[in-house]
Design a protein around this motif. Structure first.
Motif, PDB file in Angstrom:
ATOM      1  N   GLY A 188       0.805  -1.227   0.000  1.00 33.64           N
ATOM      2  CA  GLY A 188       0.000   0.000   0.000  1.00 33.64           C
ATOM      3  C   GLY A 188       0.826   1.259   0.000  1.00 33.64           C
ATOM      4  O   GLY A 188       0.540   2.216  -0.744  1.00 33.64           O
ATOM      5  N   THR A 189       1.889   1.319   0.804  1.00 35.68           N
ATOM      6  CA  THR A 189       2.699   2.536   0.932  1.00 35.68           C
ATOM      7  C   THR A 189       3.416   2.902  -0.362  1.00 35.68           C
ATOM      8  O   THR A 189       3.279   4.042  -0.846  1.00 35.68           O
ATOM      9  N   PRO A 190       4.196   1.963  -0.964  1.00 37.48           N
ATOM     10  CA  PRO A 190       4.863   2.352  -2.223  1.00 37.48           C
ATOM     11  C   PRO A 190       3.881   2.607  -3.360  1.00 37.48           C
ATOM     12  O   PRO A 190       4.153   3.434  -4.235  1.00 37.48           O
ATOM     13  N   THR A 191       2.724   1.941  -3.347  1.00 37.25           N
ATOM     14  CA  THR A 191       1.730   2.180  -4.398  1.00 37.25           C
ATOM     15  C   THR A 191       1.190   3.610  -4.305  1.00 37.25           C
ATOM     16  O   THR A 191       1.044   4.304  -5.321  1.00 37.25           O
ATOM     17  N   SER A 192       0.894   4.042  -3.097  1.00 38.48           N
ATOM     18  CA  SER A 192       0.418   5.420  -2.901  1.00 38.48           C
ATOM     19  C   SER A 192       1.478   6.428  -3.339  1.00 38.48           C
ATOM     20  O   SER A 192       1.170   7.456  -3.953  1.00 38.48           O
ATOM     21  N   SER A 193       2.735   6.087  -3.024  1.00 36.60           N
ATOM     22  CA  SER A 193       3.838   6.972  -3.412  1.00 36.60           C
ATOM     23  C   SER A 193       3.979   7.044  -4.927  1.00 36.60           C
ATOM     24  O   SER A 193       4.195   8.119  -5.510  1.00 36.60           O
ATOM     25  N   LEU A 194       3.829   5.888  -5.578  1.00 35.52           N
ATOM     26  CA  LEU A 194       3.923   5.846  -7.042  1.00 35.52           C
ATOM     27  C   LEU A 194       2.794   6.648  -7.695  1.00 35.52           C
ATOM     28  O   LEU A 194       3.000   7.306  -8.723  1.00 35.52           O
ATOM     29  N   MET A 195       1.611   6.587  -7.107  1.00 34.19           N
ATOM     30  CA  MET A 195       0.483   7.353  -7.652  1.00 34.19           C
ATOM     31  C   MET A 195       0.764   8.856  -7.574  1.00 34.19           C
ATOM     32  O   MET A 195       0.464   9.610  -8.514  1.00 34.19           O
ATOM     33  N   ALA A 196       1.348   9.280  -6.475  1.00 41.61           N
ATOM     34  CA  ALA A 196       1.685  10.700  -6.325  1.00 41.61           C
ATOM     35  C   ALA A 196       2.769  11.112  -7.325  1.00 41.61           C
ATOM     36  O   ALA A 196       2.688  12.181  -7.955  1.00 41.61           O
ATOM     37  N   ASN A 197       3.778  10.255  -7.479  1.00 44.73           N
ATOM     38  CA  ASN A 197       4.863  10.548  -8.424  1.00 44.73           C
ATOM     39  C   ASN A 197       4.355  10.539  -9.868  1.00 44.73           C
ATOM     40  O   ASN A 197       4.879  11.264 -10.732  1.00 44.73           O
ATOM     41  N   LEU A 198       3.341   9.695 -10.129  1.00 42.86           N
ATOM     42  CA  LEU A 198       2.788   9.647 -11.476  1.00 42.86           C
ATOM     43  C   LEU A 198       2.135  10.981 -11.846  1.00 42.86           C
ATOM     44  O   LEU A 198       2.277  11.460 -12.982  1.00 42.86           O
ATOM     45  N   GLU A 199       1.435  11.560 -10.916  1.00 43.56           N
ATOM     46  CA  GLU A 199       0.811  12.857 -11.172  1.00 43.56           C
ATOM     47  C   GLU A 199       1.862  13.919 -11.477  1.00 43.56           C
ATOM     48  O   GLU A 199       1.655  14.807 -12.323  1.00 43.56           O
ATOM     49  N   LEU A 200       3.016  13.788 -10.798  1.00 40.62           N
ATOM     50  CA  LEU A 200       4.108  14.731 -11.047  1.00 40.62           C
ATOM     51  C   LEU A 200       4.702  14.511 -12.435  1.00 40.62           C
ATOM     52  O   LEU A 200       5.012  15.461 -13.161  1.00 40.62           O
ATOM     53  N   LEU A 201       4.815  13.237 -12.820  1.00 45.20           N
ATOM     54  CA  LEU A 201       5.358  12.907 -14.143  1.00 45.20           C
ATOM     55  C   LEU A 201       4.451  13.405 -15.262  1.00 45.20           C
ATOM     56  O   LEU A 201       4.912  13.816 -16.331  1.00 45.20           O
ATOM     57  N   LYS A 202       3.140  13.324 -15.029  1.00 46.32           N
ATOM     58  CA  LYS A 202       2.192  13.742 -16.057  1.00 46.32           C
ATOM     59  C   LYS A 202       2.397  15.202 -16.450  1.00 46.32           C
ATOM     60  O   LYS A 202       2.182  15.602 -17.603  1.00 46.32           O
ATOM     61  N   SER A 203       2.805  16.007 -15.482  1.00 48.25           N
ATOM     62  CA  SER A 203       2.995  17.442 -15.752  1.00 48.25           C
ATOM     63  C   SER A 203       4.347  17.741 -16.396  1.00 48.25           C
ATOM     64  O   SER A 203       4.532  18.822 -16.963  1.00 48.25           O
ATOM     65  N   LYS A 204       5.274  16.793 -16.326  1.00 50.33           N
ATOM     66  CA  LYS A 204       6.619  17.055 -16.829  1.00 50.33           C
ATOM     67  C   LYS A 204       6.996  16.183 -18.028  1.00 50.33           C
ATOM     68  O   LYS A 204       7.836  16.569 -18.833  1.00 50.33           O
ATOM     69  N   LEU A 205       6.391  14.986 -18.121  1.00 54.69           N
ATOM     70  CA  LEU A 205       6.775  14.070 -19.180  1.00 54.69           C
ATOM     71  C   LEU A 205       5.780  14.168 -20.335  1.00 54.69           C
ATOM     72  O   LEU A 205       4.565  14.103 -20.136  1.00 54.69           O
ATOM     73  N   LYS A 206       6.317  14.325 -21.543  1.00 53.41           N
ATOM     74  CA  LYS A 206       5.461  14.495 -22.707  1.00 53.41           C
ATOM     75  C   LYS A 206       5.057  13.153 -23.334  1.00 53.41           C
ATOM     76  O   LYS A 206       4.056  13.095 -24.039  1.00 53.41           O
ATOM     77  N   ASP A 207       5.854  12.133 -23.133  1.00 51.19           N
ATOM     78  CA  ASP A 207       5.578  10.819 -23.747  1.00 51.19           C
ATOM     79  C   ASP A 207       4.423  10.133 -23.004  1.00 51.19           C
ATOM     80  O   ASP A 207       4.601   9.556 -21.942  1.00 51.19           O
ATOM     81  N   GLN A 208       3.215  10.207 -23.594  1.00 54.95           N
ATOM     82  CA  GLN A 208       2.024   9.651 -22.955  1.00 54.95           C
ATOM     83  C   GLN A 208       2.013   8.122 -22.950  1.00 54.95           C
ATOM     84  O   GLN A 208       1.343   7.506 -22.113  1.00 54.95           O
ATOM     85  N   VAL A 209       2.742   7.494 -23.863  1.00 51.46           N
ATOM     86  CA  VAL A 209       2.801   6.023 -23.909  1.00 51.46           C
ATOM     87  C   VAL A 209       3.430   5.492 -22.626  1.00 51.46           C
ATOM     88  O   VAL A 209       2.938   4.535 -22.008  1.00 51.46           O
ATOM     89  N   ILE A 210       4.516   6.139 -22.225  1.00 43.53           N
ATOM     90  CA  ILE A 210       5.190   5.732 -20.985  1.00 43.53           C
ATOM     91  C   ILE A 210       4.262   5.948 -19.796  1.00 43.53           C
ATOM     92  O   ILE A 210       4.160   5.110 -18.892  1.00 43.53           O
ATOM     93  N   ILE A 211       3.579   7.085 -19.805  1.00 43.35           N
ATOM     94  CA  ILE A 211       2.641   7.393 -18.713  1.00 43.35           C
ATOM     95  C   ILE A 211       1.559   6.322 -18.617  1.00 43.35           C
ATOM     96  O   ILE A 211       1.207   5.851 -17.520  1.00 43.35           O
ATOM     97  N   GLN A 212       1.034   5.934 -19.760  1.00 41.83           N
ATOM     98  CA  GLN A 212      -0.032   4.922 -19.782  1.00 41.83           C
ATOM     99  C   GLN A 212       0.456   3.575 -19.249  1.00 41.83           C
ATOM    100  O   GLN A 212      -0.264   2.885 -18.516  1.00 41.83           O
ATOM    101  N   GLU A 213       1.673   3.200 -19.618  1.00 43.72           N
ATOM    102  CA  GLU A 213       2.225   1.925 -19.147  1.00 43.72           C
ATOM    103  C   GLU A 213       2.463   1.958 -17.636  1.00 43.72           C
ATOM    104  O   GLU A 213       2.205   0.976 -16.931  1.00 43.72           O
ATOM    105  N   ILE A 214       2.941   3.095 -17.137  1.00 50.20           N
ATOM    106  CA  ILE A 214       3.146   3.224 -15.691  1.00 50.20           C
ATOM    107  C   ILE A 214       1.800   3.165 -14.968  1.00 50.20           C
ATOM    108  O   ILE A 214       1.669   2.541 -13.911  1.00 50.20           O
TER     109      ILE A 214
END
Length: 389
Positions: A188-214
């Motif tokens: 649960g803890t690392p999953t919650s952390s990954l979800m938060a980091n994903l939101e940060l990546l969405k604002s900085k990373l342009k490659d949506q394919v990578i975002i979708q896979e994550i």
């Protein structure tokens, strides 16, 4: 050698030891009863000799006290003295309440004749008397003692084994639940952390394919966490269409297995089959069974999934074209620790059995299997209907 094989060998060893102890006890008691039977025969023969002496010697001046003592000394062996026509002259150690009952004596004489040949007493006038006898109550009880002993020992061992099994199962349940809850907590803890980091990546990373896979991987981690958290909890079943559950499971495994694995179903994606299920847990069951089928085929072959509507419930058959399972292992493959792979704990099918039988009140078993041709695992679930659109 896996843990289940070792456990089976220990059971077999204990069973053999129990058989040896039982046979030893029976042999000892049998010898004891045989010796006692010979002693009783001698006692009756001595009693018969005393009768002969009294019959043949009519000297009033002779002391017959010893002979009379011998006759009186028989206090255990039932004896009947009769004439040539089997009319009762006297008897000892029989039911006193039946003393005047002729039928009782006739029946008893027949029983005695079957047990032992009568002893013949030759009379001075050329006639004969017969002495019938049977085993004493003590000897009879001793004869049945080993059988009673075996029954009591078997009953004790059965109750002990049942109590031990219940205790062990309760302990296993605690381990299962504890391990599942701890796993869910740790994930649960690392999953919650990954979800938060994903939101940060969405604002900085342009490659949506990578975002979708994550996102897919994080969604998968959330699903796994949800599954583990439900183990040991009060699981609610909801009436749901099982077709998309099976279809999504196939699609998920198709992208993660060899291209040489073909999937076949006897239903369409548009079919509607309503069954009371817990979706995350049933998906886990289907994944485990299909993954085992893929392993059995070494990543090459066909997996067929069929649905049947029966009075017993909805039948899900998952068939593969793998190496098959020996008949002696049809039930053991669902035991914790059983695995044919070098890696793994052998918990997949055991977990599937627990989810199907304990949470869904259904059944899972090897429906059929043939070596080098394949295996069919059958799952039976209670259903609410079978509708096609």
């Amino acid at each position: 050698m896996n843990i289940y094989t070792r456990k089976q060998r220990w059971k077999l060893l204990l069973f053999i030891c129990a058989i040896i102890i039982a046979m030893g006890s029976y042999w000892f008691t049998k010898n004891l009863t045989d010796k006692l039977a010979r002693e009783e025969r001698k006692k009756v023969e001595l009693w018969a000799e005393g009768i002969k002496q009294l019959v043949h010697n009519q000297d009033l001046n002779k002391d017959y006290s010893f002979i009379l003592e011998v006759i009186r000394n028989n206090e255990t062996v039932p004896v009947i003295l009769t004439d040539e026509d089997l009319n009762v002259i006297s008897s000892i150690n029989l039911n006193k309440q039946e003393k005047e009952n002729e039928e009782y004596y006739k029946k008893t004489i027949e029983e005695m004749r079957k047990e032992h040949d009568p002893i013949v007493v030759e009379l001075p006038n050329g006639k004969k008397n017969y002495i019938f006898y049977k085993d004493s109550t003590l000897l009879t009880q001793l004869f049945y003692f080993p059988l009673i002993q075996l029954f009591v020992i078997s009953l004790f061992l059965g109750i002990s084994y049942y109590a031990f099994s219940i205790s062990r199962k309760a302990e296993q349940n605690q381990v299962w639940v504890g391990m599942s809850k701890e796993t869910a907590h740790q994930l649960g803890t690392p999953t919650s952390s990954l979800m938060a980091n994903l939101e940060l990546l969405k604002s900085k990373l342009k490659d949506q394919v990578i975002i979708q896979e994550i996102e897919k991987d994080i969604h998968r981690l959330k699903k796994i966490t949800d599954r583990f958290s439900k183990i040991g909890s009060s699981t609610k079943l909801n009436n749901q269409n099982i077709v998309p559950v099976i279809h999504n499971t196939i699609q998920y495994l198709r992208t993660r297995s060899s291209k040489k694995v073909a999937y076949e179903t006897n239903f369409a994606e548009t079919d509607e089959i309503i069954v009371p299920i817990n979706k995350p847990l049933l998906e886990w069951v289907l994944e485990n069974v299909i993954k085992n089928a893929i392993d059995a085929m070494n990543g090459k072959g066909k997996i067929s999934i069929g649905l049947q509507n029966k009075n017993s419930g909805l039948i899900i058959d998952i068939a593969d074209t793998g190496k098959g399972i020996p008949k002696v292992k049809h039930s053991t493959i669902f035991q914790p620790g059983f695995t044919t792979k070098k890696r793994g704990w052998g918990l997949g099918l055991s977990l599937a059995k627990r989810i199907v039988e304990e949470y869904h009140k259904g059944k899972i078993y090897v429906h059929q299997s043939e070596l080098k041709k394949g295996t069919t695992i059958r799952i039976i679930l209670k259903h609410s209907g079978f509708l096609k659109s």
